[in-house]
Each structure stands twice: as C-alpha cells, then as structure tokens.
Design a protein around this motif. Structure first.
Motif, PDB file in Angstrom:
ATOM      1  N   GLN A   1       0.806  -1.218   0.000  1.00  0.00           N
ATOM      2  CA  GLN A   1       0.000   0.000   0.000  1.00  0.00           C
ATOM      3  C   GLN A   1       0.837   1.265   0.000  1.00  0.00           C
ATOM      4  O   GLN A   1       0.428   2.289  -0.554  1.00  0.00           O
ATOM      5  CB  GLN A   1      -0.906   0.001   1.235  1.00  0.00           C
TER       6      GLN A   1
ATOM      7  N   GLN B   1      -8.745  -0.426   1.186  1.00  0.00           N
ATOM      8  CA  GLN B   1      -9.716   0.421   0.490  1.00  0.00           C
ATOM      9  C   GLN B   1     -10.761   0.921   1.474  1.00  0.00           C
ATOM     10  O   GLN B   1     -11.077   0.265   2.460  1.00  0.00           O
ATOM     11  CB  GLN B   1     -10.387  -0.341  -0.648  1.00  0.00           C
TER      12      GLN B   1
ATOM     13  N   ILE C   1     -14.700   2.286   1.528  1.00  0.00           N
ATOM     14  CA  ILE C   1     -15.949   2.399   0.787  1.00  0.00           C
ATOM     15  C   ILE C   1     -16.977   3.082   1.678  1.00  0.00           C
ATOM     16  O   ILE C   1     -16.958   2.954   2.902  1.00  0.00           O
ATOM     17  CB  ILE C   1     -16.459   1.026   0.301  1.00  0.00           C
TER      18      ILE C   1
ATOM     19  N   ASN D   1      -4.821   5.356   1.598  1.00  0.00           N
ATOM     20  CA  ASN D   1      -5.763   4.317   2.010  1.00  0.00           C
ATOM     21  C   ASN D   1      -7.048   4.330   1.189  1.00  0.00           C
ATOM     22  O   ASN D   1      -8.006   3.642   1.533  1.00  0.00           O
ATOM     23  CB  ASN D   1      -6.103   4.473   3.493  1.00  0.00           C
ATOM     24  N   GLY D   2      -7.090   5.141   0.134  1.00  0.00           N
ATOM     25  CA  GLY D   2      -8.280   5.188  -0.696  1.00  0.00           C
ATOM     26  C   GLY D   2      -9.386   6.028  -0.116  1.00  0.00           C
ATOM     27  O   GLY D   2     -10.507   6.011  -0.615  1.00  0.00           O
TER      28      GLY D   2
END
Length: 619
Positions: free
Chosen positions: A332, A424, A426, A531-532
C-alpha cells in the motif's frame, strides 16, 4: 589515642578494597563455577526479556523454531496450549538428619518445556545484508547480535557490502574479500563457526523462463538468479553448522566472476532459496533418526527474515520529522514513501530507497508471514525482539502524541517491512460484499451474525467501511444518535475485526492506522496516507466504541484511546479528534489544557445515553 576515620572515608576504603578484590579475582586464571554466566550470555537473556513476547508471539515462535513433531497430528480446532513449566524439587544428599528419598520420588518426569529445549531446535534461515564500512567495535556489535539469533534457531546467510571504495582501485574485489574475512573473524570471536564463500553463487540476469515463486507479476525480477546446485556452498556451510559469509560475486555470460551490487545478489538468493526449499520439500529432505527425533542438521532454506544492517537504520518518515517509519505496508505504501522522501535525506540515508526496493523484491518471493527489518549497527539487540515477536519496536498504531514522546523512538529505531495487503475505503453499502463481510465477522468473533437486522441498520447509519485485502480485516464506522437531534452524530466504531489467520502479521496495525487516518486523525499531514479515503483532508471527529469488560483485547484498546469509562459489563472508549486538540493547545499557548474543556462538557453523558441503545448484531 588514634582518631577514628569518618564514616564516608570508611565507606570509600571499603569500596576500593572490594573493587580491588573483584579485579584480582577477574584476572586470576581460575576456572569459573558451573553456574557462572558470562556477560554476553547475560546480554543475550536480557535481550530476550526486553522483547516482552505475548502468548501469541510465543506460540508463533515455537511453531517456526520448536522441535518438529515426530508424527503428523490431526488438526485441532482449539489453539495449541503453551506447556506448563514444572520445576522438580531439589535432591538433597542423604544424611541422618534428612529423610531418605525413595527411588519413586526421585523419578521426576521432565517438563514438556525442558524436553523441547533438549531436543534439537529446527533451524531456519535469514538473508542478512551487512552494509559497511564499519569499525571493529561496530562490527563486533553486529556479529554478536547475529550469533544470538543463531542460538534461537535463525541462521544468517550474510552478504557483505562496503561503500568504502577507493576511486580507480585496480582490484575492487580485494577490498570486499577483506571485509568478508573481517566478518568471519568477528563471528568466530563470539563463538560461532563461520565460513567465507568467496566464489560466485549466482548468475547475472533474470531467471530464464520467469519466476514461479513471485507473488506479484508486476514486481521487477532480480538481476541475478541461481539454480539449486549453485547453492551448494551455502547449503554445505549451513549443514556443517557454519554461518556462510558471501561475497557479492556472480557469473556473467562468459562464466567470469564479476563484482555485483549486494542488493542484486540478495534478491536473486531470495528467489533461488525458495526454489531450493521447495525442491527439498518435494524430495522429503527432512530426515529423521531411527528413534524418531528430528535430524539436527536439517535446515529449511526458505528465508524467513530479511535483515538489512547499515549505518543509518530505517526509512525516514515525513510524519515523524525524519524519524524512521515503524511499520511499512509495502503493498500500500511503497510508491507513497518514494513520493514523500525528502531530498535532504539522500545525504543522511543514502541507501534508504534502494533498501526499500530490495525489501519489496525479496518479500515478493518469501512466505507471507516473513518480514524485513532495516536496522542500524546501534540497535543489534532489536533483531532478537523482531525474531520472537515479528513486530516493530514501537507499535505504529499508537496515538501520534504518544509516539512523539516515546523514549524508545530514536533516529536508530528499526523499520519493520511487510508485504502487506491493499486497503480500500468504501462509503456505500452497495459496494460491500455482504457474503465475504459476514464470513469475516463470524470467523473473527466466533458468533453468528444476524444479517438482516445488521445490514438493514447499516443502510441508515453507515459512515464508511475500511477493508484490508480480500476481506482479511475490516473497520465499520457508523453515525449514531437521534435523527431529529441538532447535535452532530456520534462517530461510532461498530466493528473492528481481523481474520484469525491474519492476526499477528501486522494487519491489525495497518487497519487501525487507516481507521485513524479516516476518523479522529483527519486534518493532519501525517494522515495523508494512500488508504483510498480522504487523504488526510477534512475535520477529525471523536471516535467512540465499546467493548465488554472481560474482552482480552481491552489492554490494546487502552493504549490507543484517549480515555475510557466503565458502564456495567461494558467499557466505553473514545479517541479525541487530534486536530481539535492541536488547535486548542495552540490557542492556549504555553498554558496546559484544562481537565475538562468547554467543548467536552456533556459529551460523556450523551455517549453513555446513546451507545447502549445500539442493538446487538449477533443472534
């Protein structure tokens, strides 16, 4: 009448006499008593004690380095138990004043721990880069640490590198050969057996036909490769109980021995030793004696650790004002670390980025549980702690304020690197794989999830979900509170879970750091990690969560929370928004923060009122 000396003078004379006696005894050529422990052994024992391994760390170490089972045993659903240490009573000499001890009483069964110690330890290998130049004192400290590792079952395959080169030197190999012999001599000075390997053990160029052991096809292959028969000098040295010290040489296409960069050789050895270990396993190379005990000469060529020992230590971090990274998720953070590397660090840490690339390449071939460590010559004892616990010297998931004031965090604190997993963030329930999420939560908590009620609640209250890898870990954060309330919703950590197979491999710390960066750590530059999620931009919010009072994880929560409050069978934890605290501290200047700030009034009562109303997610 003779005057009496003063008490201070008498004490001084007594101390001088005591020191002179000790010095004379130390210089006297007499045999040491049987229970005498030399200073290096004391240092070795203290290094083990300082590592402070947990029960899980101990089990993991014994699984890798303990004596192999004589017969394959059926897998059990329950975790293995650590054997109890039983110390037999001392046996006194018989006399008229002591009762006679019967033969039956003298036959004390040895404890399982003592039995396992007496059995040969299953030895594993580590790839070690010793990157000089080092003085004799510095090299002595390094080799002492490597000898300690051998006592614990980790045998080093050392590759020597030296930047102290003379421009225009006609024979560049003579200096590196001298360095190899220095390392060998220093190892033998500490009681180890070492063997110089001054011939090439690899070939130039990537391996023809590709690498079947590469876990990431996008990773560039090593610039060297070796076949199993090329590793005969290393294998022979290990089976003879010797530590191989390898010169960075390789064969070119004309079969000439040429000097290569140590990084290229180590990367090629990582791939080649994995291939050789797989070849040994397929041909049942682990031999056993007739009585069923493990072959003491058996060595697994699979590299379990990569150790990079240099003059400057780990990779400097922008988040710690140039102090080293503690734990790196290469999957990452690799590109992000390169992008944020300050140009001024190139003079103080000239090999940091090349060593980072070396760790990425080697861990691409090594087993998933393997790790790499970058350490300076000033911290050799930290290698023991890393071997036993496989964790960084200081946890990277601790609050940033604690890391800044931690005395264990120095410019020479080692950097631990893992292959890691992608992360990720979301924010929509539609993007969630409910089947995988359910399996993750049920395996982690060992309970059955009430799926309909749980996901129906998330439809209304979900803030964000952090997912590590292919649902190897997750952190679910929701917005709690009455919908008609004028107050901001409570940021509540509803679930924090990691699969049992990934507990102890760094996933927990990676997940908590990502949680910090998306919640109470927002607004700080050190939260701008890839980390998205929001990339550190925004306003941090207080993060609240609860845990049962008998949860063994609470000790870990105590260390990472700002405060806690007990509510019956529950413990309420919270972490204050760090940006809010920073602004308040800057407003007050040199004045300390109050015991309770104005903005803190009433929030505990609100949390204690709202959090217990959250329904259970389990059947």
């Amino acid at each position: 009448m003779i005057p009496k000396p003063s008490l201070t003078k008498a004490r001084s004379q007594t101390f001088k006499a005591f020191y002179a006696t000790i010095r004379s005894l130390r210089n006297r050529p007499t045999e040491a008593p049987a229970d005498f422990t030399p200073p290096e052994e004391n240092d070795f024992i203290l290094s083990i004690l300082r590592s402070n391994p947990s029960l899980r760390d101990t089990r993991s170490y014994l699984a890798s380095f303990g004596a192999l089972p004589n017969k394959p045993q059926a897998k059990s659903a329950t975790p293995p138990h650590v054997p109890e240490i039983v110390i037999p009573p001392p046996v006194h000499k018989t006399s008229t004043s002591l009762p006679k001890i019967s033969d039956k009483q003298q036959q004390v069964q040895p404890s399982p721990v003592i039995t396992s110690i007496l059995n040969p330890v299953y030895r594993r290998t580590a790839l070690v880069k010793v990157h000089g130049p080092f003085t004799d004192v510095q090299l002595d400290s390094i080799t002492r640490g490597l000898v300690y590792l051998e006592k614990l079952g980790l045998v080093s395959v050392i590759v020597v590198e030296n930047d102290d080169r003379v421009i225009g030197e006609p024979d560049k190999r003579s200096r590196i050969m001298d360095e190899v012999m220095r390392v060998v001599t220093s190892l033998e000075r500490h009681g180890a057996r070492a063997r110089p390997v001054v011939g090439p053990v690899a070939r130039l160029g990537p391996k023809p036909g590709g690498d079947e052991f590469s876990s990431d096809p996008k990773c560039d292959p090593p610039e060297t490769h070796a076949y199993p028969h090329d590793l005969v000098p290393i294998r022979s040295s290990l089976r003879a109980g010797e530590i191989p010290v390898v010169a960075p040489l390789a064969l070119d296409s004309f079969c000439r021995s040429v000097r290569v960069d140590a990084n290229d050789l180590i990367a090629g050895l990582a791939s080649s030793m994995m291939e050789a270990a797989a070849h040994d396993h397929n041909h049942s190379a682990r031999s056993e004696h007739e009585d069923g005990t493990t072959d003491p000469n058996a060595i697994d060529l699979t590299p379990l650790r990569l150790m990079i020992i240099n003059q400057h230590g780990g990779v400097p971090s922008y988040a710690r004002s140039g102090y080293p990274h503690l734990l790196i998720n290469l999957n990452q953070e690799y590109e992000h670390i390169q992008e944020t590397f300050d140009p001024k660090w190139k003079s103080s840490h000239p090999t940091a980025l090349s060593d980072l690339a070396l760790a990425r390449t080697c861990l691409n071939y090594m087993p998933p549980a393997s790790s790499a460590i970058m350490v300076s010559h000033k911290s050799p004892s930290s290698l023991i702690g890393n071997l036993i616990t496989n964790k960084p010297a200081v946890s990277s998931s601790l609050p940033h304020a604690l890391l800044q004031g931690n005395l264990r965090l120095t410019p020479h604190t080692p950097t631990l690197l893992r292959r890691g997993l992608p992360i990720q963030v979301i924010r929509s329930l539609a993007d969630l794989d409910k089947e995988k999420m359910t399996a993750l939560l049920e395996q982690s908590f060992g309970r059955t999830l009430n799926q309909d009620a749980f996901y129906k609640r998330l439809e209304k209250s979900l803030d964000f979900v952090i997912i590590v890898g292919d649902y190897a870990g997750t952190a679910i954060v929701t917005n709690e509170g009455r919908p008609d309330s004028k107050e901001a919703p409570i940021s509540y950590l509803d679930k924090f879970a990691v699969l049992p197979s990934h507990q102890g491999d760094g996933t927990v710390d990676f997940l908590w750091v990502a949680l910090h960066d998306e919640s109470y750590g927002l607004g700080h530059p050190f939260s701008a990690n890839p980390n998205g999620g929001k990339g550190g931009m925004g306003e941090g919010r207080d993060l609240v969560w609860r845990s049962r009072s008998n949860n063994p994880v609470n000790k870990w929560y105590f260390e990472r929370s700002t405060g806690h409050m007990r509510m019956g069978e529950w413990v309420l934890f919270w972490s204050d928004a760090e940006k809010h605290l920073k602004i308040e501290q800057g407003r007050r200047g040199s004045e300390a923060l109050s015991y309770i700030e104005d903005w803190e009034h009433g929030r505990l009562a609100r949390w204690a009122d709202e959090i217990p109303k959250i329904p259970s997610a389990w059947k």
